[in-house]
Design a protein around this motif. Sequence first.
Motif, PDB file in Angstrom:
ATOM      1  N   HIS B 199       0.816  -1.212   0.000  1.00 55.12           N
ATOM      2  CA  HIS B 199       0.000   0.000   0.000  1.00 55.12           C
ATOM      3  C   HIS B 199       0.851   1.264   0.000  1.00 55.12           C
ATOM      4  CE1 HIS B 199       0.396   0.682   4.380  1.00 55.12           C
ATOM      5  NE2 HIS B 199       0.327  -0.620   4.482  1.00 55.12           N
ATOM      6  N   VAL B 200       2.125   1.134   0.350  1.00 52.93           N
ATOM      7  CA  VAL B 200       3.000   2.308   0.261  1.00 52.93           C
ATOM      8  C   VAL B 200       3.299   2.618  -1.210  1.00 52.93           C
ATOM      9  CG1 VAL B 200       5.272   3.211   0.824  1.00 52.93           C
ATOM     10  CG2 VAL B 200       3.974   1.958   2.532  1.00 52.93           C
ATOM     11  N   GLU B 202       1.290   1.806  -3.623  1.00 52.26           N
ATOM     12  CA  GLU B 202       0.022   2.281  -4.187  1.00 52.26           C
ATOM     13  C   GLU B 202      -0.240   3.719  -3.797  1.00 52.26           C
ATOM     14  OE1 GLU B 202      -2.854  -0.539  -2.944  1.00 52.26           O
ATOM     15  OE2 GLU B 202      -2.343  -1.947  -4.537  1.00 52.26           O
ATOM     16  N   ALA B 203       0.202   4.099  -2.604  1.00 48.78           N
ATOM     17  CA  ALA B 203       0.005   5.487  -2.193  1.00 48.78           C
ATOM     18  C   ALA B 203       0.733   6.414  -3.148  1.00 48.78           C
ATOM     19  CB  ALA B 203       0.518   5.689  -0.771  1.00 48.78           C
ATOM     20  N   SER B 204       1.848   5.965  -3.662  1.00 51.61           N
ATOM     21  CA  SER B 204       2.591   6.781  -4.608  1.00 51.61           C
ATOM     22  C   SER B 204       1.887   6.794  -5.969  1.00 51.61           C
ATOM     23  CB  SER B 204       4.012   6.246  -4.739  1.00 51.61           C
ATOM     24  OG  SER B 204       4.719   6.966  -5.699  1.00 51.61           O
ATOM     25  N   TYR B 205       1.426   5.632  -6.420  1.00 52.17           N
ATOM     26  CA  TYR B 205       0.685   5.609  -7.683  1.00 52.17           C
ATOM     27  C   TYR B 205      -0.597   6.423  -7.562  1.00 52.17           C
ATOM     28  CZ  TYR B 205       3.661   1.536  -8.443  1.00 52.17           C
ATOM     29  OH  TYR B 205       4.714   0.689  -8.548  1.00 52.17           O
ATOM     30  N   LYS B 209       2.009   9.150  -9.517  1.00 50.34           N
ATOM     31  CA  LYS B 209       3.433   8.961  -9.805  1.00 50.34           C
ATOM     32  C   LYS B 209       3.634   7.721 -10.671  1.00 50.34           C
ATOM     33  CE  LYS B 209       4.758  12.443  -7.550  1.00 50.34           C
ATOM     34  NZ  LYS B 209       5.463  13.563  -8.145  1.00 50.34           N
ATOM     35  N   THR B 210       4.657   7.800 -11.507  1.00 47.98           N
ATOM     36  CA  THR B 210       4.965   6.640 -12.330  1.00 47.98           C
ATOM     37  C   THR B 210       5.723   5.615 -11.498  1.00 47.98           C
ATOM     38  OG1 THR B 210       7.037   7.638 -12.982  1.00 47.98           O
ATOM     39  CG2 THR B 210       5.168   8.003 -14.430  1.00 47.98           C
ATOM     40  N   ALA B 213       9.327   6.806 -10.937  1.00 51.74           N
ATOM     41  CA  ALA B 213       9.456   7.810  -9.877  1.00 51.74           C
ATOM     42  C   ALA B 213       9.285   7.157  -8.514  1.00 51.74           C
ATOM     43  CB  ALA B 213       8.412   8.909 -10.073  1.00 51.74           C
ATOM     44  N   THR B 214       8.363   6.215  -8.416  1.00 54.62           N
ATOM     45  CA  THR B 214       8.135   5.534  -7.144  1.00 54.62           C
ATOM     46  C   THR B 214       9.373   4.757  -6.716  1.00 54.62           C
ATOM     47  OG1 THR B 214       5.821   5.313  -7.769  1.00 54.62           O
ATOM     48  CG2 THR B 214       6.588   3.945  -5.966  1.00 54.62           C
ATOM     49  N   ARG B 217      12.232   7.495  -5.929  1.00 56.41           N
ATOM     50  CA  ARG B 217      12.046   8.429  -4.809  1.00 56.41           C
ATOM     51  C   ARG B 217      11.562   7.771  -3.533  1.00 56.41           C
ATOM     52  NH1 ARG B 217      15.018  12.232  -6.453  1.00 56.41           N
ATOM     53  NH2 ARG B 217      14.425  13.194  -8.418  1.00 56.41           N
ATOM     54  N   ILE B 218      10.870   6.656  -3.641  1.00 52.57           N
ATOM     55  CA  ILE B 218      10.301   6.039  -2.436  1.00 52.57           C
ATOM     56  C   ILE B 218      10.998   4.717  -2.113  1.00 52.57           C
ATOM     57  CG2 ILE B 218       8.191   5.204  -1.309  1.00 52.57           C
ATOM     58  CD1 ILE B 218       7.934   8.080  -1.987  1.00 52.57           C
ATOM     59  N   THR B 222      13.965   4.001   0.735  1.00 53.88           N
ATOM     60  CA  THR B 222      13.520   3.224   1.885  1.00 53.88           C
ATOM     61  C   THR B 222      14.394   1.988   2.077  1.00 53.88           C
ATOM     62  OG1 THR B 222      11.286   3.952   1.410  1.00 53.88           O
ATOM     63  CG2 THR B 222      11.515   2.123   2.933  1.00 53.88           C
TER      64      THR B 222
END
Lengths: 302, 326
Positions: B199-200, B202-205, B209-210, B213-214, B217-218, B222
Amino acid sequence: MEFVTPPRVRRLSLDDEATVVLDDVAIDPAREEPGSGFVSAPRRKVAQASGAIDRMAVEQLTIAYSGRPAVRSVSLPIRQGEVLALIGPSGCGKTTLLRSLNRLTELNRATSTQGRVTLDGVDIARLEPTSLRRRVTMVFQQPNPFPMSVFDNVAYVLREQGKRRPKRKVVQRAVYDALGRAGLLDEVRGNLDHPALRLSGGQQQRLCIARALAAQPEVLLLDEPCSALDPRSTEVIEELIVKLREEVAIVIVTHNLQQAYRIADHVAFMYLGDLVEYGSGSSLFRAPREQRTKDYVSGAFG
Amino acid sequence: MSALAAPPPAPPSAPLRDAVESSGSWRITDRIGLAICWFLGLLFCAIAASIVIFMLIEGIKYVRPSLLVTHPAAGFGESDSGGFLDTLIGTVVVALIGVAIALPLGVATAVWLSEYGRPYALARVAEPAIEMIAGTPSIVLALFGSLIFSSPALGFLSRTSGGVVFGRSFFAAGAMLSLIALPLIVGSTREGLQSIPAHVREASYAVGKTKAATIRRILLPTARPQVLTGTMLGVGRIIGDTSIIVILLGATLTLNGVGGVPLLSVLRGTGSTLTSYVYQNSPSGEGNQPTKAYAAAFVLLLIVLVLNGAVEVVTRRARRRTGWSS
Ligand SMILES: Nc1ncnc2c1ncn2[C@@H]1O[C@H](COP(=O)(O)OP(=O)(O)OP(=O)(O)O)[C@@H](O)[C@H]1O
Ligand SMILES: [Mg+2]
């Protein structure tokens, strides 16, 4: 240790003939104050939102996971200026329907879709997914801030992908604005650079709302946003939702029928993938047309 | 309401109980098990401690700062065989080359396997292939490497004399050593990526966000602690390896450059590392200067201990940071 009054349990049988079995539970009459049925509970909004505009339309939408339909030919309007609540027992397809509105269901390769969803008259299947998802953003059941600072969580949404990242100064105003709209700014103003995962659950969820608002969406999807929160945080978020509906069309999934009643202008009751009943909050709760709806909403309130 | 609000009265004189019960009340089999656990735990502590203490004592006796900064020399006595500066440099250089190759390759592979996994069939084959590299003895990798780097096409990476490609150089050794680090980096990075809840992503999508990018950047930020952990474990394996060094680096006493370009000449040339130095100065090696071997082994052990400490710090810090609800 034993409860003097056991918590009320409601069972919904899962065969097609929906029948509600209310456990025989001794309800202490003294605890029921006269006139405290939920229909007379205070509703958050002052009046029916005026001038609601149709933004999205779900038309005969069917979504199946590996051939098993989870949502069956559902049709619904989604309007700006009002809150739409999706209610129904667990597993009835609320999350699936919600996720299909910004094509998150596509991330799962096993899903297949029939029917269509339009945003301002345009089929969303024809829109670019990333631009659609900026217009229709979503907040999840679990608070899920990214493991970065509070500021960066919101700024991430604003920074365009791929190109050069704008400097902090450039996005600062928009970040403050989003945090303010989510009612979080005053609490985090001093520690915008602290890790977001150190915030409390309620603050994290409001940060997620701020994040979703930072994209300046036209539709905001919320999947049980308060299920992990305490009553006070819930109240803050409910007030926020009611305030936001003027600018953003809001769809909220909730298991809390009182919450649906408090904040929703329209309520959709789903059962086993079907949309059983759609109507204004007061009519659906006070005078449900369908037996299944009646069983579901009455069971919850005794 | 009132009935629920009042807590049940505590039983009059409940004795305080410790959270951990005493093993005195356990069954005999459980107590034997506990004894075995203690025995094994203490045994391993004792083994580790005796290695470290023995090497420290032996090393401290012989290690002198001057050893670290003087070049090795051919000699028969302890006084005329010099220090091990070149081997220290050699160790650092192979570690750098190995990481420079394995880190980008390993992270990219991990991202592919964890986030894309397609083409499906290829991903399914790539996984056991990486496991197989991890399981290959480094002496086999060394032989394989000498075959490859002696081919005329790769002659520019090492010394060539009279049309014969020597096939031994820092390039050759570093490239093969990167294969040792690669599986560790892939494994650790993948683990880091997969510990991030769906879900993290998905939170970006869900905010448009592509995938790229996810990831950038994420997900990668992490998983950075795990990437670091894998890298440091890989470095530990690289600097501890001997067979690839002996076969592919030439294990010459000093850095023997090839050609005139400053840095490139070292990389194309041969040399040795602390491990091969220890090997050659051990009683079974050609140098046979055990005191030098102890001193070099001491330095090697220190480097490895520091690396392990760093891994520990990074993982501990990372553990404190996560806190998603699922
Ligand atoms: N990823 C998935 N793969 C396969 N089946 C799924 C998947 N997600 C949901 N389903 C199925 O689709 C149906 C609807 O699920 P959905 O999550 O939409 O229910 P829900 O109404 O949101 O339930 P809850 O109130 O418990 O969140 C369920 O029967 C579920 O088993
Ligand atoms: Mg759900």
